[in-house]
Design a protein around this motif. Sequence first.
Motif, PDB file in Angstrom:
ATOM      1  N   UNK A  97    -111.659 -85.045 -27.052  1.00 43.47           N
ATOM      2  CA  UNK A  97    -112.767 -85.022 -27.992  1.00 43.47           C
ATOM      3  C   UNK A  97    -112.306 -85.298 -29.417  1.00 43.47           C
ATOM      4  N   UNK A  98    -113.192 -85.837 -30.259  1.00 43.94           N
ATOM      5  CA  UNK A  98    -112.871 -85.960 -31.683  1.00 43.94           C
ATOM      6  C   UNK A  98    -112.507 -84.600 -32.269  1.00 43.94           C
ATOM      7  N   UNK A  99    -111.536 -84.612 -33.142  1.00 44.43           N
ATOM      8  CA  UNK A  99    -111.007 -83.380 -33.709  1.00 44.43           C
ATOM      9  C   UNK A  99    -109.796 -82.862 -32.971  1.00 44.43           C
ATOM     10  N   UNK A 100    -109.592 -83.341 -31.728  1.00 43.52           N
ATOM     11  CA  UNK A 100    -108.470 -82.871 -30.915  1.00 43.52           C
ATOM     12  C   UNK A 100    -107.551 -84.018 -30.500  1.00 43.52           C
ATOM     13  N   UNK A 101    -107.703 -85.158 -31.149  1.00 40.49           N
ATOM     14  CA  UNK A 101    -106.876 -86.313 -30.798  1.00 40.49           C
ATOM     15  C   UNK A 101    -105.580 -86.288 -31.603  1.00 40.49           C
ATOM     16  N   UNK A 102    -104.700 -85.421 -31.172  1.00 35.63           N
ATOM     17  CA  UNK A 102    -103.363 -85.326 -31.754  1.00 35.63           C
ATOM     18  C   UNK A 102    -102.399 -84.963 -30.634  1.00 35.63           C
ATOM     19  N   UNK A 103    -101.114 -85.221 -30.839  1.00 38.65           N
ATOM     20  CA  UNK A 103    -100.100 -84.868 -29.846  1.00 38.65           C
ATOM     21  C   UNK A 103     -99.832 -83.377 -29.919  1.00 38.65           C
ATOM     22  N   UNK A 104    -100.044 -82.686 -28.807  1.00 40.29           N
ATOM     23  CA  UNK A 104     -99.860 -81.238 -28.800  1.00 40.29           C
ATOM     24  C   UNK A 104     -98.427 -80.871 -29.152  1.00 40.29           C
TER      25      UNK A 104
END
Length: 694
Positions: A97-104
């Motif tokens: 989802x938008x807002x969570x598109x980053x490498x954990x």
Amino acid sequence: MALVPLNLLISHNGRSSRQHVTCRYKCGDACSKPAPNTSDNEYFGDIVKRMSRRSVLQTAGVTVLAVGAGSVLAACSTSSDTPQASSSTTPAPPETLPGMKFDAVAPNSEDAVVIPSGYQQGVVISWGDPVLPGAPVFDVTKQTAAAQRQQFGFNNDFAAVMPIEGQAGRYLLVNNFEYVTPQFMFPGYDAEAPTREQFDIEIAAIGMGVVELERTPQGGLRPVMGRYNRRITADTPFTLTGPAAGTDFVKTAADPTGRTVLGTFANCAGGVTPWGTVLSGEENFHSYFGAAEGAPANPADADRQKRYGVALEPTELLWETFDPRFDVSKSPNEVNRFGYVVELNPWDPNSTPVKHSAMGRLKHEGANIYVTDDGSVVAYTGDDERFDYMYKFVSSRKIQDPGRAFENTAAMANNMAILDEGTLYVAKLGSDIPAAEIDGSGKLPAKGSFAGTGTWLPLLKSGAGGQAESLVDGFTAQEVAVFTRLAADKAGATKMDRPEDFEANPKTGKVYVALTNNDERGAPGEAAVDAANPRNDNKSGQVLEITDDHTGTVFTWDLLLVCGDPAAADTYFAGFDKTKVSPISCPDNLAFDSHGNLWVSTDGNALDSNDGLFAVALDGPNRGETKQFLSVPLGAETCGPVVTDDFVTVSVQHPGENDDNSIDNPLSRWPEGGNGTARPSVVAVWRDGGNIGV
């Protein structure tokens, strides 16, 4: 990066990583002592049993079938199975989802703030940095109380970052400074013989602060010496309002009117009101009050003081040896003047902050506001103690001129009284899940999730001028306001696993509660497990989702997360594939981004890695997806997250705090590095050339 191998995180045999030294100074070592709530409230399990019997009588065949199916699912569950994952084909994973598109960020034990690739970070402000004109540059070897009153305080927790209208890239940073740990402040500290100067510095180091910020050309944030800058300390005058004000319970020799309180401390989380003020919760205030060994007890106060964890014994800080107001044998009412929701108007540096007794006296983690479509104001707050309760306050006043109310004198006068007039409630939860399916192991019941209904039980109705009516038999209105825990015991509230931050989603109105942990759940003599608190020896906590009739008295609830390592059978991520989530333990503070995702910061990670900040999806096929955005340094806690499209800020509290270390023998050198001193700080994270998580 020093990674913690995931295969080492499967067992839940560990405890919270919070060090004993932190417990001693932050909460008066509460977790090593018996829980103050000794009420014989009906256990949630008893409610479940009765509801289960009714279900059996009404729909016997269906109920038996459901129980049988649940038993099969539980027996077949593996570390990656959920009741929803029974198909022979594996569906394609949903798009992030938008807002969570980053490498954990992976679990780790670095002495650094670790962030995703493609992002930048910078320290905004640290303990001792100048806040007011004339403040000296911080020197840990040359501290004075006069200097600390002009500098950023110690162990910053909650943070608000509030845009200054009409000034692009300018903000107010409002912080809580929760507590002091002197061996990490003063070289050569002697815990048996603190000095008067150290006491005076500690008084100045806690409370609250307001600092103007500006964006840097690189995208970070930095403090400026602005006209709003202010320090609130443990001896700043406050006005006590509501039913407690002026009563015999809060009158002292120094304040015979019972209306002016010196200071605030133990300020944990908080919230920003729609009218532009900041709320702060006075949490573990009890640990600042004590007495010399053998001091005579007042029998009339004994039960009340015990319910709040106050003891006639020396405190860790020994403030009672420097100021008699902290000696409960000499000034027994002073402690009754703490434990409230504090309201500060950061736009007026000359304003007197307020303590709202209509919202009750307890160990408030914080307070947060939700406004309904008709302008009704509801404030939610949790009592952060094992086996204590969840509360809400429904104001009888409507909001006026939200957003810029602080520039409208009449509107601000109305809005600053909103939390003085209304009804205080405490939560009672129930569920129709059969009791046999809640066995303390954390296994999901047959319905596939932990869910139920609840009722808000009325405690106190407050009106203008401190007028109030008790809604609990045997208690006066003033007693409910000052001894709220005892009134909630009598009302029959549900014992929870440390209810901390309590936030309403501005997009959906659903309310979320961080239940941090409770390793006494299910212990002999303590409350049994129930559907909302489903694990014995609960080390990693859970996040509760409430669908509330905000101004009414009924709600439904679900457990969104049952935290811990996803490889363990007793964890749950709202049905999301557990092989694709980040391990999360001990949820503490909550926030929302503009996309409606929940962000969770942690305190006391029981999974042998540093605490961090996590984004959690709430809707659709991604519901329950959990991704770690950052981790904080060794020994630190992640506090006060602020999530905007442009940047994220967190408070890094007590870096390097460890039982075997001190400022003379440091575990951490963050943020200075080299031979520097570990200093609690605010950190900003931003993305190179883009918004957060998109």
